[in-house]
Design an enzyme around this catalytic site. Structure first.
Site, PDB file in Angstrom:
ATOM      1  N   TYR A 138     -31.185 -39.190 -12.274  1.00 13.32           N
ATOM      2  CA  TYR A 138     -31.455 -40.465 -11.610  1.00 13.32           C
ATOM      3  C   TYR A 138     -32.576 -41.247 -12.298  1.00 13.32           C
ATOM      4  O   TYR A 138     -32.701 -42.449 -12.108  1.00 13.32           O
ATOM      5  CB  TYR A 138     -31.832 -40.248 -10.139  1.00 13.32           C
ATOM      6  CG  TYR A 138     -30.689 -39.775  -9.259  1.00 13.32           C
ATOM      7  CD1 TYR A 138     -29.382 -39.777  -9.725  1.00 13.32           C
ATOM      8  CD2 TYR A 138     -30.926 -39.340  -7.970  1.00 13.32           C
ATOM      9  CE1 TYR A 138     -28.342 -39.332  -8.918  1.00 13.32           C
ATOM     10  CE2 TYR A 138     -29.886 -38.908  -7.158  1.00 13.32           C
ATOM     11  CZ  TYR A 138     -28.597 -38.901  -7.641  1.00 13.32           C
ATOM     12  OH  TYR A 138     -27.565 -38.472  -6.850  1.00 13.32           O
ATOM     13  N   LYS A 189     -26.285 -25.618 -12.556  1.00 10.62           N
ATOM     14  CA  LYS A 189     -24.979 -25.581 -13.229  1.00 10.62           C
ATOM     15  C   LYS A 189     -25.218 -24.996 -14.618  1.00 10.62           C
ATOM     16  O   LYS A 189     -24.896 -25.602 -15.656  1.00 10.62           O
ATOM     17  CB  LYS A 189     -24.404 -27.015 -13.269  1.00 10.62           C
ATOM     18  CG  LYS A 189     -22.979 -27.137 -13.717  1.00 10.62           C
ATOM     19  CD  LYS A 189     -21.958 -26.604 -12.738  1.00 10.62           C
ATOM     20  CE  LYS A 189     -20.555 -26.730 -13.315  1.00 10.62           C
ATOM     21  NZ  LYS A 189     -19.570 -25.889 -12.613  1.00 10.62           N
ATOM     22  N   ASP A 221     -21.098 -25.865  -7.770  1.00  8.32           N
ATOM     23  CA  ASP A 221     -19.750 -25.995  -7.208  1.00  8.32           C
ATOM     24  C   ASP A 221     -19.483 -24.883  -6.191  1.00  8.32           C
ATOM     25  O   ASP A 221     -18.925 -25.109  -5.115  1.00  8.32           O
ATOM     26  CB  ASP A 221     -18.675 -26.009  -8.316  1.00  8.32           C
ATOM     27  CG  ASP A 221     -18.934 -25.002  -9.418  1.00  8.32           C
ATOM     28  OD1 ASP A 221     -20.045 -24.433  -9.478  1.00  8.32           O
ATOM     29  OD2 ASP A 221     -18.031 -24.759 -10.237  1.00  8.32           O
ATOM     30  N   ASP A 245     -29.002 -34.202  -3.624  1.00  8.02           N
ATOM     31  CA  ASP A 245     -28.523 -35.404  -2.934  1.00  8.02           C
ATOM     32  C   ASP A 245     -27.209 -35.094  -2.225  1.00  8.02           C
ATOM     33  O   ASP A 245     -27.016 -35.361  -1.035  1.00  8.02           O
ATOM     34  CB  ASP A 245     -28.334 -36.510  -3.996  1.00  8.02           C
ATOM     35  CG  ASP A 245     -28.082 -37.864  -3.390  1.00  8.02           C
ATOM     36  OD1 ASP A 245     -28.038 -37.966  -2.157  1.00  8.02           O
ATOM     37  OD2 ASP A 245     -27.912 -38.834  -4.160  1.00  8.02           O
ATOM     38  N   ASP A 249     -26.594 -33.821   2.057  1.00  9.68           N
ATOM     39  CA  ASP A 249     -25.727 -34.595   2.950  1.00  9.68           C
ATOM     40  C   ASP A 249     -24.601 -33.716   3.508  1.00  9.68           C
ATOM     41  O   ASP A 249     -24.250 -33.808   4.681  1.00  9.68           O
ATOM     42  CB  ASP A 249     -25.116 -35.796   2.213  1.00  9.68           C
ATOM     43  CG  ASP A 249     -25.982 -37.035   2.365  1.00  9.68           C
ATOM     44  OD1 ASP A 249     -27.145 -36.887   2.792  1.00  9.68           O
ATOM     45  OD2 ASP A 249     -25.507 -38.138   2.069  1.00  9.68           O
TER      46      ASP A 249
END
Ligand code: NAD
Length: 355
Positions: A138, A189, A221, A245, A249
């Site tokens: 980001y 990852k 994942d 992020d 959620d």
């Protein structure tokens, strides 16, 4: 203990009013706290022509913690981007150097049926997601758009983390895990990304300083899948900005109610900004039907994580649990055979329990 209180927009002032009643009870009972209100978001724009007025920045810098309601609303949607309420929130996080985002996902037994998962999968869930907030793809440079050699447009971003950034967030994670059940799962990852390989190495190294914490690693994942398969296997999840992020959620939806979840964003000295995860809910603003519990639970988080006032924090949380056990519900969490109350009445119920 000085608190900057920023009610913001929409339901912000209504839910903040109830949180301040809780603080007032604690103050009456001897907790040494004081607070001062400031404007942010649309309220900042209306008051001072800026979603983050300089007076508010000064107020939050002088304070030990910040308690925020929510920002935003349709009235401000036509403003230029820099003047939009959400910019106030992004800027204050930057001004205060808030790099550690704590997002608990707690399922109160009485609300287990509100989850989209089977109640037995989520009943008793008490999970903490720790997301790094100021680095990763980001913020990484370079980023932008360019032409490929073949003359085609392409967009690109840079994922990166330095050792010191990873160390800093890892220490927060291990500290939190130490105070909870001692289980920490770091999510990355590392099978594909170099950034993640470094992340895993550094987290593992920091783990050597915390022998009482059981550290595991999981690919993102798989973590996304495990969160909906068997969420109770987790206690603390540590992850970077982009993975956090998405996972935070996802985890918040396991609880079934956006009106119940608090959050914290902390700096290196544990100064924090505490806020509900929901927005300003303009559709229900001013109707006395918003759920104030996420904001009240944000007070509990503030007491625990910035001020170390565990007893006061437990008192607030226990009151919220008792109120739910007695069947009080705002409209968003109302079920058959429970008592539907408004924002103010929910505040009354919590205060009565605290007394
Ligand atoms: P929202 O979270 O405000 O509302 C989503 C839905 O949940 C709405 O139906 C709302 O009525 C309901 N809801 C939210 N909080 C509730 C509560 N405490 N009690 C009962 N019901 C509640 O999200 P949105 O509608 O996408 O956004 C509205 C505004 O809030 C936008 O301007 C957005 O930019 C802003 N926003 C601000 C923040 C923040 O301040 N941190 C976060 C998200 C969105």
């Amino acid at each position: 203990m000085k608190i900057a209180v920023l009610p913001g927009d929409g339901i912000g002032p209504e839910i903040m009013k109830q949180a301040l009643r809780v603080l007032q009870i604690l103050k009456n009972d001897g907790l040494s706290i004081e607070w001062e209100e400031g404007a942010i978001g649309g309220a900042g724009y209306d008051n001072a022509g800026d979603p983050l007025p300089s007076e508010t920045v000064a107020l939050t810098k002088q304070a030990d913690a910040v308690l925020l309601g929510a920002v935003g609303g349709p009235t401000y949607d036509c403003l230029p981007r820099a003047m939009r309420p959400e910019q106030g929130l992004l800027r204050i996080r930057k001004e205060l150097g808030l790099f550690a985002n704590l997002r608990p996902a707690v399922v109160f037994p009485e609300l287990a049926a509100a989850s989209s998962l089977k109640p037995e999968l989520v009943e008793g869930l008490d999970l903490m997601i720790l997301r790094e907030l100021t680095g990763d793809i980001y913020f990484g440079q370079p980023r932008g758009r360019r032409k490929t050699e073949a003359g085609e447009d392409e967009g690109f971003d840079t994922m990166k983390y330095s050792v010191s950034e990873i160390e800093r967030i890892a220490r927060v994670a291990f500290d939190i895990a130490t105070k909870r059940t001692g289980k920490l799962c770091s999510v990355d990852k590392a099978n594909v990304l170099d950034t993640s390989i470094l992340w895993r190495e550094v987290v593992t190294k920091i783990g050597q300083d915390y022998p009482s914490v059981e550290l595991t690693h999981m690919y993102v994942d798989n973590a996304a899948m495990q969160l909906v398969r068997e969420p109770k296997q987790f206690d603390v999840i540590l992850t970077g900005n982009i993975f956090g992020d998405i996972l935070s959620d996802e985890a918040s939806m396991l609880t079934g109610s956006i009106g119940m979840l608090p959050s914290a964003s902390m700096d290196v000295n544990r100064k924090g900004l505490f806020e509900p995860i929901h927005g300003s809910a303009p559709d229900i603003a001013g109707k006395n039907i918003a759920n104030p519990l996420a904001t009240i639970l944000s007070v509990a988080m503030m007491l625990k994580y910035t001020f170390g006032e565990t007893e006061a924090s437990d008192r607030v949380e226990t009151a919220v649990r008792a109120v739910l056990a007695k069947g009080f519900r705002t409209a968003d969490i109302h079920q058959e055979a429970t008592r539907c109350v408004g924002t103010e009445e929910m505040g009354d119920a919590v205060i009565n329990e605290m007394r």
